[in-house]
Design an enzyme around this catalytic site. Structure first.
Site, PDB file in Angstrom:
ATOM      1  CB  SER A 268      -0.896   0.008   1.236  1.00  0.00           C
ATOM      2  OG  SER A 268      -0.124   0.361   2.368  1.00  0.00           O
ATOM      3  CE  LYS A 269      -0.518   8.487  -0.397  1.00  0.00           C
ATOM      4  NZ  LYS A 269       0.480   8.784   0.565  1.00  0.00           N
ATOM      5  NE  ARG A 270      -2.542   4.303   5.263  1.00  0.00           N
ATOM      6  CZ  ARG A 270      -3.438   3.324   5.394  1.00  0.00           C
ATOM      7  NH1 ARG A 270      -3.286   2.397   6.316  1.00  0.00           N
ATOM      8  NH2 ARG A 270      -4.485   3.274   4.604  1.00  0.00           N
ATOM      9  N   GLY A 272       4.997   2.530   1.695  1.00  0.00           N
ATOM     10  CA  GLY A 272       6.033   3.367   1.110  1.00  0.00           C
ATOM     11  C   GLY A 272       6.388   4.515   2.032  1.00  0.00           C
TER      12      GLY A 272
END
Ligand code: GLU
Length: 513
Positions: A268-270, A272
């Protein structure tokens, strides 16, 4: 038309709901590779019928990201083509007719339930610990054309009541589907609900209807998309059947998920943000001003990014890891795409970048280095920047590493690293360096191979220790035990600056400790 002789036509069909995640880029890439490998067409279609989720700037971002990656479409919003327009919001007029066809054939029906009524039903079910499903068990009791007399349905539509058209999911039927990656998949329709296909409120189709109608009209032969769309596959099969298009429906391939670096859960973006790696190809600033990192801005080469993504789920069947786009096109096949999730490793991505760095053209790297040099107040010719790049690229992962690897070339030492002085500036070494200075003073051609050959011969002929000479030579010219090949350093510095630095060291450093 038989599937065997059908022209390969695939599409990447993103919804502009935000920046393209690296999983989305991989989907685009696999579609592109599959099309090129099979001499077919690659189409980009924008699926923007969900106006609530539309994010300004997302579409432009998608196009720019794909271009940066070297993924070029044959037909699309920007390219045009025989099935234009390729943006669904501009194809609005097409879809109602198809939704109505399904109502007429008994495969779909009108539903007039207000969202308040549906919420009340949902809450009622939840209060008994159950979940509400709009399906065969309720559709004939609700406000639908399955219950209401035709005149009443017509009256409501006429007076402008809001309605939707829902798919009439058959009850208790086994749907047998084939996925090119997963093989046969079977689902019982009683587990599925009656999805909305069209909404009068905005005169727009939902994803499912628009997607099937457009794939049909655009003669798509293969749908290659993320695993998250697998649950929609039974509905898509049944829609093709309801339209009478089963014979020409595309073949499906659902790509495995990209997993977190830990191997557990979807990337997920989180992750990253937490672990400090980008999940987006390009930097993205949300309409709210939140900035997400991008591979491009972090200094990754698009070729390295693409190479890394290609191997996240596809296996070439050999030990080879470095592939350019043409090689990927030549080798790609869906048979070699795995079923299980592909673990993303940020370290491996850096490794790929370093591999591409080592292979990169020196002049191109020199060009990228110039603005960094300028930031540090250094004016340098492209020739010299390229020469330096050639010498240091094997030690670098990003162009942004170049300054640290070479700043000593532009900033002559004014002091000398204490521990290196103690270690090497002793015994005969200072006088040997003085002699080496005279030797260098007599050389006109300062290219590294020439100075190396002459100095090497001199060291050997005098029976000196190579290590002692080279380390004290480095100390005198660089000021510390760092840098790259000494003869390469001298080539960049040139004869005059090399001798000047040696003179300074010989004058400044204590003699004969
Ligand atoms: N618009 C869908 C998406 O955003 C496309 C899914 C498909 O390829 O069918 O991913």
């Amino acid at each position: 038309m038989s599937k065997e002789i059908r022209r390969v036509r695939v599409r990447f069909a993103p919804s502009p709901t935000g920046p393209l995640h690296m999983g989305g880029v991989r989907t685009a890439l696999y579609n592109y590779l599959f099309a090129r490998h099979n001499g077919g067409d690659f189409i980009i279609r924008i699926e923007d019928t969900d106006s609530n989720r539309y994010v300004p700037g997302a579409e432009a971002y998608i196009f720019e990201a794909l271009k940066w990656c070297g993924i070029h479409a044959d037909e699309g919003v920007e390219e045009g083509g025989p099935h234009a327009p390729y943006r669904q919001s501009q194809r609005k007029e097409i879809y109602l007719e198809y939704a109505l066809r399904l109502v007429e054939s008994g495969n779909a029906y009108y539903a007039f339930d207000s969202s308040d009524a549906l919420n009340a039903l949902r809450q009622e079910k939840e209060s008994c610990g159950e979940t509400f499903s709009y399906n065969y068990s309720v559709r004939e009791q609700l406000d639908t054309s399955l219950r209401l007399p035709p005149e009443e349905v017509a009256r409501r539509i006429e007076r402008g009541d809001q309605w939707v058209i829902r798919f009439k999911m058959p009850e208790n039927e086994e749907v047998h589907m084939n996925d090119l990656i997963r093989g046969e998949v079977t689902v019982n329709t009683s587990t599925l609900d009656d999805k909305v296909l069209y909404k009068s409120a905005d005169s727009l189709p939902t994803y499912h209807l628009a997607n099937i109608v457009d794939d049909h009209l655009m003669e798509i032969s293969h749908v290659i998309r993320g695993e998250e769309w697998l649950p929609s596959l039974p509905l898509h099969y049944l829609l093709y059947r309801a339209f009478g298009w089963s014979d020409t429906q595309p073949q499906f391939a659902h790509l495995p998920l990209l997993l977190k670096p830990t191997g557990h859960g979807k990337l997920s973006k989180r992750d990253g943000d937490k672990m400090g790696f980008p999940v987006f190809p390009l930097q993205w600033t949300s309409p709210e001003g939140e900035v997400s990192h991008g591979y491009r801005e972090e200094g990754y080469f698009p070729e390295a990014f693409i190479n890394m993504l290609a191997l996240l789920g596809w296996n070439p069947g050999t030990e080879q890891e470095i592939f350019d786009m043409d090689e990927l096109i030549g080798l790609f096949s869906l048979e070699r795409v795995g079923k299980s999730g592909a673990r993303f490793t940020p370290e491996k991505t850096k490794w790929f970048n370093a591999q591409y760095m080592h292979r990169r053209d020196n002049r191109e790297l020199g060009k990228a280095f110039l603005p960094i040099l300028r930031e540090h107040g250094v004016e340098c010719s492209l020739e010299k920047a390229a020469l330096i790049a050639g010498f240091i690229k094997s030690r670098a992962t990003f162009v942004s590493d170049f300054w640290d690897l070479s700043s000593f070339l532009f900033i002559a030492p004014t002091s000398f690293e204490e521990k290196t002085v103690v270690k090497y500036w002793k015994g005969e070494n200072p006088s040997h360096i003085a002699a080496l200075r005279e030797l260098l003073a007599g050389i006109d051609d300062f290219t590294n191979t020439n100075t190396e050959a002459i100095c090497h011969e001199w060291i050997v002929a005098n029976g000196f220790s190579m290590g002692q000479i080279m380390n004290s030579f480095r100390l005198a010219v660089v000021g510390a035990s760092k840098g790259f090949g000494m003869y390469e350093v001298c080539e960049v510095l040139g004869k005059e600056e090399t001798l000047r630095r040696l003179d300074y060291a010989l004058a400044t450093l204590p003699q004969g400790m």
